[in-house]
Design a protein around this motif. Structure first.
Motif, PDB file in Angstrom:
ATOM      1  N   THR A   1     -37.398 -12.582  21.701  1.00 43.91           N
ATOM      2  CA  THR A   1     -36.614 -11.797  22.806  1.00 43.91           C
ATOM      3  C   THR A   1     -37.443 -10.596  23.217  1.00 43.91           C
ATOM      4  OG1 THR A   1     -35.547 -10.447  21.049  1.00 43.91           O
ATOM      5  CG2 THR A   1     -34.504 -12.558  21.667  1.00 43.91           C
TER       6      THR A   1
ATOM      7  N   GLU B   1     -35.870  -6.870  24.684  1.00 44.64           N
ATOM      8  CA  GLU B   1     -34.585  -5.866  24.676  1.00 44.64           C
ATOM      9  C   GLU B   1     -35.135  -4.588  25.512  1.00 44.64           C
ATOM     10  OE1 GLU B   1     -31.460  -6.533  21.685  1.00 44.64           O
ATOM     11  OE2 GLU B   1     -33.178  -6.650  20.483  1.00 44.64           O
TER      12      GLU B   1
ATOM     13  N   GLU C   1     -25.437  -5.292  33.116  1.00 41.37           N
ATOM     14  CA  GLU C   1     -25.638  -6.813  33.777  1.00 41.37           C
ATOM     15  C   GLU C   1     -26.255  -6.666  35.043  1.00 41.37           C
ATOM     16  OE1 GLU C   1     -25.886 -10.720  33.734  1.00 41.37           O
ATOM     17  OE2 GLU C   1     -25.612  -9.545  31.959  1.00 41.37           O
TER      18      GLU C   1
ATOM     19  N   ARG D   1     -29.964  -5.787  34.334  1.00 39.53           N
ATOM     20  CA  ARG D   1     -30.873  -6.989  33.850  1.00 39.53           C
ATOM     21  C   ARG D   1     -31.080  -8.143  34.676  1.00 39.53           C
ATOM     22  NH1 ARG D   1     -30.511 -11.928  31.506  1.00 39.53           N
ATOM     23  NH2 ARG D   1     -28.656 -12.406  32.636  1.00 39.53           N
ATOM     24  N   ARG D   2     -30.105  -8.341  35.643  1.00 44.08           N
ATOM     25  CA  ARG D   2     -30.352  -9.370  36.497  1.00 44.08           C
ATOM     26  C   ARG D   2     -31.427  -8.866  37.626  1.00 44.08           C
ATOM     27  NH1 ARG D   2     -26.841 -13.806  36.797  1.00 44.08           N
ATOM     28  NH2 ARG D   2     -25.092 -13.410  35.513  1.00 44.08           N
TER      29      ARG D   2
ATOM     30  N   ASP E   1     -34.784 -19.754  29.259  1.00 43.77           N
ATOM     31  CA  ASP E   1     -33.769 -19.251  28.219  1.00 43.77           C
ATOM     32  C   ASP E   1     -33.541 -17.511  28.538  1.00 43.77           C
ATOM     33  OD1 ASP E   1     -36.500 -18.464  27.437  1.00 43.77           O
ATOM     34  OD2 ASP E   1     -35.957 -18.068  25.500  1.00 43.77           O
TER      35      ASP E   1
ATOM     36  N   GLU F   1     -31.191 -15.742  28.691  1.00 42.74           N
ATOM     37  CA  GLU F   1     -30.685 -15.013  27.812  1.00 42.74           C
ATOM     38  C   GLU F   1     -31.317 -14.203  26.504  1.00 42.74           C
ATOM     39  OE1 GLU F   1     -30.864 -18.903  25.902  1.00 42.74           O
ATOM     40  OE2 GLU F   1     -30.350 -18.128  27.852  1.00 42.74           O
ATOM     41  N   SER F   2     -32.510 -14.743  26.610  1.00 41.49           N
ATOM     42  CA  SER F   2     -33.394 -13.819  25.584  1.00 41.49           C
ATOM     43  C   SER F   2     -34.048 -12.454  26.144  1.00 41.49           C
ATOM     44  CB  SER F   2     -34.680 -14.824  25.379  1.00 41.49           C
ATOM     45  OG  SER F   2     -34.235 -15.911  24.731  1.00 41.49           O
ATOM     46  N   PHE F   3     -33.909 -12.153  27.283  1.00 46.76           N
ATOM     47  CA  PHE F   3     -34.155 -10.955  27.960  1.00 46.76           C
ATOM     48  C   PHE F   3     -32.462 -10.226  28.035  1.00 46.76           C
ATOM     49  CE2 PHE F   3     -34.225  -8.099  31.473  1.00 46.76           C
ATOM     50  CZ  PHE F   3     -35.249  -7.166  31.068  1.00 46.76           C
ATOM     51  N   ARG F   4     -32.765  -9.024  27.377  1.00 47.67           N
ATOM     52  CA  ARG F   4     -31.496  -8.306  27.208  1.00 47.67           C
ATOM     53  C   ARG F   4     -31.519  -6.949  27.461  1.00 47.67           C
ATOM     54  NH1 ARG F   4     -30.760 -10.595  21.031  1.00 47.67           N
ATOM     55  NH2 ARG F   4     -30.907 -12.879  21.452  1.00 47.67           N
ATOM     56  N   VAL F   5     -30.532  -6.359  27.949  1.00 53.87           N
ATOM     57  CA  VAL F   5     -30.423  -4.891  28.316  1.00 53.87           C
ATOM     58  C   VAL F   5     -29.250  -4.289  27.674  1.00 53.87           C
ATOM     59  CG1 VAL F   5     -30.249  -3.133  30.227  1.00 53.87           C
ATOM     60  CG2 VAL F   5     -31.722  -5.254  30.635  1.00 53.87           C
ATOM     61  N   ARG F   6     -29.511  -3.396  26.883  1.00 55.98           N
ATOM     62  CA  ARG F   6     -28.048  -2.909  25.982  1.00 55.98           C
ATOM     63  C   ARG F   6     -28.346  -1.253  26.026  1.00 55.98           C
ATOM     64  NH1 ARG F   6     -29.177  -2.349  20.354  1.00 55.98           N
ATOM     65  NH2 ARG F   6     -31.148  -3.653  19.639  1.00 55.98           N
TER      66      ARG F   6
END
Length: 414
Positions: free
Chosen positions: A344, A346, A364, A367-368, A384, A386-391
């Motif tokens: 991942t 992040e 979101e 992230r996109r 995949d 979803e394995s790149f995330r921003v939080r």
């Protein structure tokens, strides 16, 4: 090529005997002998620029073989560690005093009337705390060495600082930001604080906002260097935060791709620093402060490209894009690997001190945008995403030993 050096030929020429001696030390290392076998002894700056640059692995190899020691009567030989968060640990050597007599002769941010808080961490083989203590000792000021501070202790310490009349504080920008952010959040002020010393990371622009609220009279004084080179240059409040004036015994060269390399002309230097590259890029220019001679502007690191599933990810570019988002004060990339492969990526977002939050919709959207606009991310995580995330996070991941907050953190997943 001589115009790429921080010292003119007439000044540097007589000092190149130190570089020649350093070259002989490196030639005595079996693993490096072939590398320098065909290199003539440098007698001009052009000769020096023709030598192969020394990287961190080469310096580690040399230090393991040479085991440097201070001359008799110079005190103990200190060993300090750098790295360990994003790269292999490296060891630097220094004599008692940590070369700070030469620094103090050129740069004197502290004076006898100061009450100085040394907020660099003192533990786990990091030299900055002791280096700052040596500088403060030369200034004759009063010193408070606070060590590590837990979250619930900041308010009491800050109240103590105000009551004690603290006039100066020093630390890495990551640590300083914790002090000033806690003071601002608690509504505490440090009316006597006039000087902020920093070393170990680039200056963080958001510190200026916190300083204006907590200590409006305070101004920054910076040092640039590493555990291998020690202090290369310094700046004053009249210099831009990314611009430093090299010390007379530190020869700075700008090479290909704007990479900086450093040669120490101090005959007492224990580390064999000869065209040593730290990974930083920069340029030489006239400083707006008006001080004569070329100054060194540090442009950032050129080794911030990491492999993600076989593709190069430019970490600094990703962070810079995120930090342009409203409400984001800092960003950090966290890569979790499994069996050597990035599982991942992040992007961690720290919100600003004004309390502005980045909501789920904004996260979101960001992230996109990043996923579609960044070739490495869109290709590596094609199957995949979803394995790149921003939080958003309450705090970024810091090095417990030094207090530094690196832009990139790599960890092994379970």
């Amino acid at each position: 090529m001589t115009d790429l050096f921080s010292l003119p030929p007439a000044t540097a020429g007589p000092q190149l005997h130190v570089a020649r001696r350093t070259l002989e030390r490196l030639r005595s290392v079996p693993e490096l002998a072939q590398r320098y076998a065909d290199c003539g002894a440098p007698r001009t700056l052009d000769d020096l620029a023709a030598l192969p640059p020394l990287d961190k692995d080469g310096l580690n190899t040399a230090l393991a073989h040479l085991q440097p020691r201070a001359e008799r009567g110079a005190g103990a030989t200190w060993l300090f560690q750098s790295g360990g968060s994003t790269g292999a640990p490296k060891v630097g050597h220094a004599p008692t005093g940590f070369y700070m007599t030469g620094v103090h002769a050129q740069w004197q941010p502290l004076d006898r009337d100061d009450v100085f808080v040394n907020a660099w961490g003192a533990g786990r083989m990091w030299g900055a705390h002791f280096l700052a203590a040596a500088l403060a000792d030369l200034s004759g000021c009063r010193i408070l060495a606070v060590g590590s501070v837990t979250t619930d202790e900041y308010a009491d310490w800050l109240t103590f600082f105000a009551a004690t009349g603290v006039t100066a504080i020093g630390g890495t920008p990551s640590v300083l930001r914790l002090w000033f952010a806690h003071a601002r959040a608690a509504g505490l002020e440090l009316p006597a604080l006039r000087k902020v010393l920093w070393l170990g990371e680039a200056w963080q622009p958001q510190l200026a906002a916190d300083l204006a609220a907590v200590a409006p009279q305070a101004r920054r004084w910076g040092m640039f260097g590493s555990t291998e080179t020690w202090v290369v240059g310094t700046n004053t409040p009249d210099c831009p935060a990314d611009t430093f004036h090299p010390l007379p015994e530190q020869l700075v060269h700008v090479g290909a791709q704007d990479l900086l390399d450093f040669t120490t002309l101090n005959p007492d230097m224990l580390n064999p620093v000869l065209r040593y590259r730290t990974g930083d890029a920069g340029t030489l220019l006239a400083c707006p402060c008006g001080r004569p001679g070329p100054a060194m502007r540090v442009l950032g690191r050129r080794d911030s490209v990491v492999q993600v599933r076989g593709l190069g990810l430019h970490v600094d570019e990703l962070i810079a894009r995120a930090e342009r988002e409203p409400g984001v004060s800092r960003a950090q990339v966290l890569i979790t690997e499994q069996r050597g492969r990035a599982a991942t990526v992040e992007l961690l977002l720290l919100t600003g001190p004004d309390g502005t939050a980045t909501g789920p919709a904004d996260v979101e959207r960001l992230r996109r945008q990043l996923l579609s606009a960044t070739f490495t991310l869109s290709t590596a995580f094609q199957h995949d995403p979803e394995s790149f995330r921003v939080r958003p996070v309450d705090e970024l991941i810091s090095n417990d030993r030094t207090g530094k907050t690196a832009g990139l953190v790599v960890r092994e997943g379970s």
